[in-house]
Design a protein around this motif. Structure first.
Motif, PDB file in Angstrom:
ATOM      1  N   ALA A 196      38.936  45.452  39.729  1.00 38.33           N
ATOM      2  CA  ALA A 196      38.070  46.633  39.662  1.00 38.33           C
ATOM      3  C   ALA A 196      37.960  47.144  38.226  1.00 38.33           C
ATOM      4  CB  ALA A 196      38.610  47.733  40.578  1.00 38.33           C
ATOM      5  N   CYS A 238      35.875  44.787  36.176  1.00 36.99           N
ATOM      6  CA  CYS A 238      34.442  44.985  36.450  1.00 36.99           C
ATOM      7  C   CYS A 238      33.928  46.225  35.744  1.00 36.99           C
ATOM      8  CB  CYS A 238      34.209  45.101  37.955  1.00 36.99           C
ATOM      9  SG  CYS A 238      34.480  43.565  38.857  1.00 36.99           S
ATOM     10  N   GLU A 245      33.625  45.561  31.996  1.00 42.91           N
ATOM     11  CA  GLU A 245      32.479  44.707  31.682  1.00 42.91           C
ATOM     12  C   GLU A 245      31.177  45.505  31.746  1.00 42.91           C
ATOM     13  OE1 GLU A 245      32.671  40.879  33.752  1.00 42.91           O
ATOM     14  OE2 GLU A 245      34.844  40.840  33.472  1.00 42.91           O
ATOM     15  N   VAL A 275      32.922  39.298  41.995  1.00 44.05           N
ATOM     16  CA  VAL A 275      34.078  40.121  41.598  1.00 44.05           C
ATOM     17  C   VAL A 275      35.255  39.230  41.195  1.00 44.05           C
ATOM     18  CG1 VAL A 275      35.843  41.734  42.434  1.00 44.05           C
ATOM     19  CG2 VAL A 275      33.433  42.183  42.927  1.00 44.05           C
ATOM     20  N   ILE A 276      35.561  38.219  42.010  1.00 41.90           N
ATOM     21  CA  ILE A 276      36.712  37.367  41.667  1.00 41.90           C
ATOM     22  C   ILE A 276      36.307  36.135  40.849  1.00 41.90           C
ATOM     23  CG2 ILE A 276      38.100  38.046  43.670  1.00 41.90           C
ATOM     24  CD1 ILE A 276      37.375  35.306  44.933  1.00 41.90           C
ATOM     25  N   PRO A 335      35.569  35.148  37.805  1.00 41.74           N
ATOM     26  CA  PRO A 335      36.225  34.636  36.595  1.00 41.74           C
ATOM     27  C   PRO A 335      37.738  34.467  36.729  1.00 41.74           C
ATOM     28  CG  PRO A 335      35.068  36.724  36.202  1.00 41.74           C
ATOM     29  CD  PRO A 335      35.224  36.555  37.670  1.00 41.74           C
ATOM     30  N   VAL A 336      38.339  35.041  37.770  1.00 43.80           N
ATOM     31  CA  VAL A 336      39.810  35.106  37.801  1.00 43.80           C
ATOM     32  C   VAL A 336      40.440  34.425  39.011  1.00 43.80           C
ATOM     33  CG1 VAL A 336      39.932  37.201  36.403  1.00 43.80           C
ATOM     34  CG2 VAL A 336      39.726  37.415  38.882  1.00 43.80           C
ATOM     35  N   GLY A 382      31.538  36.157  31.534  1.00 40.23           N
ATOM     36  CA  GLY A 382      31.738  37.475  32.158  1.00 40.23           C
ATOM     37  C   GLY A 382      30.872  37.608  33.396  1.00 40.23           C
ATOM     38  N   ARG A 383      31.229  38.592  34.220  1.00 33.78           N
ATOM     39  CA  ARG A 383      30.567  38.739  35.519  1.00 33.78           C
ATOM     40  C   ARG A 383      29.099  39.137  35.397  1.00 33.78           C
ATOM     41  NH1 ARG A 383      35.870  40.632  35.865  1.00 33.78           N
ATOM     42  NH2 ARG A 383      37.048  39.869  37.670  1.00 33.78           N
ATOM     43  N   ALA A 413      36.278  47.695  43.215  1.00 35.66           N
ATOM     44  CA  ALA A 413      35.899  46.649  42.254  1.00 35.66           C
ATOM     45  C   ALA A 413      34.418  46.325  42.365  1.00 35.66           C
ATOM     46  CB  ALA A 413      36.744  45.396  42.475  1.00 35.66           C
TER      47      ALA A 413
END
Lengths: 401, 401
Positions: free
Chosen positions: A197, A200, A203, B146-147, B149-150, B166-167, B197
């Motif tokens: 979160a 996000c 970013e 949301v998830i 990149p990770v 990046g998102r 998030a």
């Protein structure tokens, strides 16, 4: 090294010593407002202050709006300014916490239209940042924006504003107002939510052009030290944004751990939460691992511990580095051993070479150099700064008077 | 109502009947690719298709890149186009899922530089959206950003791209490319993470000017129905952004519930997960509550259930509305009772007034109207649309031939 006339000083013995760390070793300064203002205070004593200033070079001062200005128009400015000067005189820099938050808000905001709350919030930021410019130049511009519009926090003026405006406009508001009155301030986006979160949110903030100086990462560890791998994994996720990182609120208990199933730390209430010998040994070990791992990370520029003493500590938890009776815990000694021992360049005698050069190696920070004979009189010595980029490089001094 | 010559038709008996809902009653269409293409298929049978098309007006087709184009340059386009036409001929609209995701990715992306992966991802979006324009005009433009990149998702080409970009740039990429080739497409930002998030991500996306047509909210409920309050509380959090909401992936089991401590549903594996009479009664009840509450929310425009049959269902869970043996469960009958019963205007005879007006009341959707005698020959009747804004208002028909 040259002398005052510009002549190089070959084969000359000088003493180099560290004065301060560039790395921010912070702690809360909440306990010393009374002492600094000459008020009777059982917690913030001179001896506690001495322990504090021997390890910590930065103090976080409380600017919770509801306590700072409980009566509209009567902010606690003079008292906080005096505390800031008191710390500065002891070589401790200041940080203000926080300019925007949804907790500890003044009752007199309740019932006002959101446009009015926004106007008052903006004015409060400009007023306080201006009033403390030169004393407090680092601020948590906004605290816990991730939950700000949705957290069930009881009646307060800020949650409805955040819900109406959205998170990014709230963040923009905080940074724009603070920047407008103190362009050289270091402004942080601080949060306890270290999940995706916050990523996000960051970013989105960066996409929308808000200028963030550093990210603040809270790491209260009442439920146990996370360990180096988890901590650095988290740090790496936020280091991706290329911003300096401040671990703004670190805490480790020296007693029983809080049960792991507590989600909001504020929900845990115990009548007594004693510091124990076993807990103190664990806290010292955890603290050393915590600081060693973070000091080695290139993005981390500061770690603020959240408590100097168990007396009056947040949640009644034994998170202090000093016991309620004023005696240092092993954790205090461990941290001092790093900050003023292993990571510190004690006065060191070195001999310049044929071209007047000396070589020293130390952590980024402030240093002084003087000929042996004059060293004790530090006002006659030369100060220089080792910046992080200078690590392991030589510093040439222009002159020694 | 007028006749072909423009004369009003007073005191005339006509029949009004609903043809379709404007609300999207969706389900996955994955099971009918074989049937639609004349391939032998034990699951996707004609009788299952009849049950499907009697309740659902929208089918989600699978565009998982790794399965759609397992061999580079040989996408499964013709087969999916045939399936789309097959559904369309049965009165079912199509939705494509998903254009960008980090799961089920082609192996041939592995090891390519991220710039090359980005180029290929952009080309894939443009190609597929163009190839299906007019057949598939609704897309999950990007899934689970949301998830993205990770998430530790094993080797795939997209996670490194998302980490590098990046998102928000990933989301912009998906929407820009799809929009470029099909400007009238409905493009969704779809996620299972319904925490703050996703809110933070949406706020950043909107701040950065990416044009989102609808938000996709996954609601797999293998661990039990959340209840109306929790569901609508969640929906309200996302309704704040003023965008249409699609509940894109809803599922409810008709057997034992998955234990609550499972975080990633994919981690739960059982050898058998039977549908039970008690489970089927609960599923029917939960399903009806789920649809009733969502149908009543002004922001929700579609609910897609994630499975028509237990045969081959995701995770082996009995989430279907039809048993593996092809017989409908109580949940099927419950949903049909709403979609084609309580919420449906069956052919209704009404009499026009002295000015040729008739009054009908129904849910937003497509309707037809004809004189009683001609009504059976629907090509001779007049169609009209009730849009959501028209609810409870009268529709005047220009003519009846």
């Amino acid at each position: 090294m040259t002398d005052a006339s510009g002549e190089v000083l070959p084969n000359t013995e000088v003493v180099v010593a560290q004065l301060d760390h560039a790395f921010g070793f912070g702690n809360i300064g909440f306990d010393f407002l009374g002492l600094a203002n000459g008020e009777p205070d059982e917690i913030g004593t001179e001896s506690l202050a001495t322990l504090y200033a021997d390890v910590f070079n930065t103090a976080t001062l409380p600017f919770y709006w509801g306590r700072f200005e409980p009566t509209r128009g009567a902010p606690d400015t003079a008292r906080l300014q005096q505390a800031a000067r008191w710390f500065r005189d002891r070589g401790v820099k200041l940080k203000g916490h926080p300019l925007v938050w949804h907790t500890v808000q003044p009752d007199w905001l309740l019932g006002l239209p959101v446009d009015e709350v926004e106007r008052l919030q903006r004015e409060r930021i400009r007023r306080d940042v201006a009033d403390f410019e030169g004393l407090v130049d680092t601020w948590d511009a906004i605290n816990e924006a991730v939950i700000m519009p949705v957290f069930e926090n009881g009646d307060n003026g800020i949650t409805p504003l955040a819900r109406a405006r959205g998170r990014i406009p709230m963040i923009r508001l905080a940074f724009e107002e603070a920047r407008a009155v103190n362009p050289r301030a270091t402004l942080l986006l601080n949060d306890f939510d270290l999940s995706s979160a916050f990523e996000c949110l960051i970013e989105g903030v960066l996409e929308s052009g808000v200028e963030i100086d550093a990210l603040g990462l809270q790491t209260h560890m009442h439920q146990g030290y996370w360990g180096e791998d988890a901590m650095l994994g988290m740090v790496d996720r936020f280091a991706r944004y290329g911003l300096p990182l401040h671990l703004t609120e670190s805490s480790l208990v020296s007693g029983d751990l809080m049960p792991a199933d507590i989600v909001d730390l504020n929900d845990y209430r115990v009548s007594e939460w004693p510091s124990t010998p076993e807990g103190e040994a664990r806290q010292a070990d955890d603290l050393e691992r915590h600081y060693r791992s973070l000091m080695a990370h290139p993005s981390v520029e500061a770690v603020t511990y959240w408590g100097i003493t168990d007396a009056g500590a947040w949640l009644g938890a034994p998170i202090g580095l000093v016991r309620a009776d004023g005696t240092p815990k092993p954790s205090y000694d461990a941290l001092r051993g790093l900050v003023k021992g292993e990571w510190w360049l004690a006065p060191t005698t070195v001999l310049s070479d044929a071209r007047g050069r000396v070589s020293v190696e130390g952590f980024a920070g402030e240093y002084q150099l003087g000929t042996s004979a004059r060293f004790a009189a530090s006002e006659q010595s030369t100060r220089f700064t080792l910046s992080p980029e200078d690590r392991h490089t030589r510093v040439t001094l222009p002159s020694i008077t």
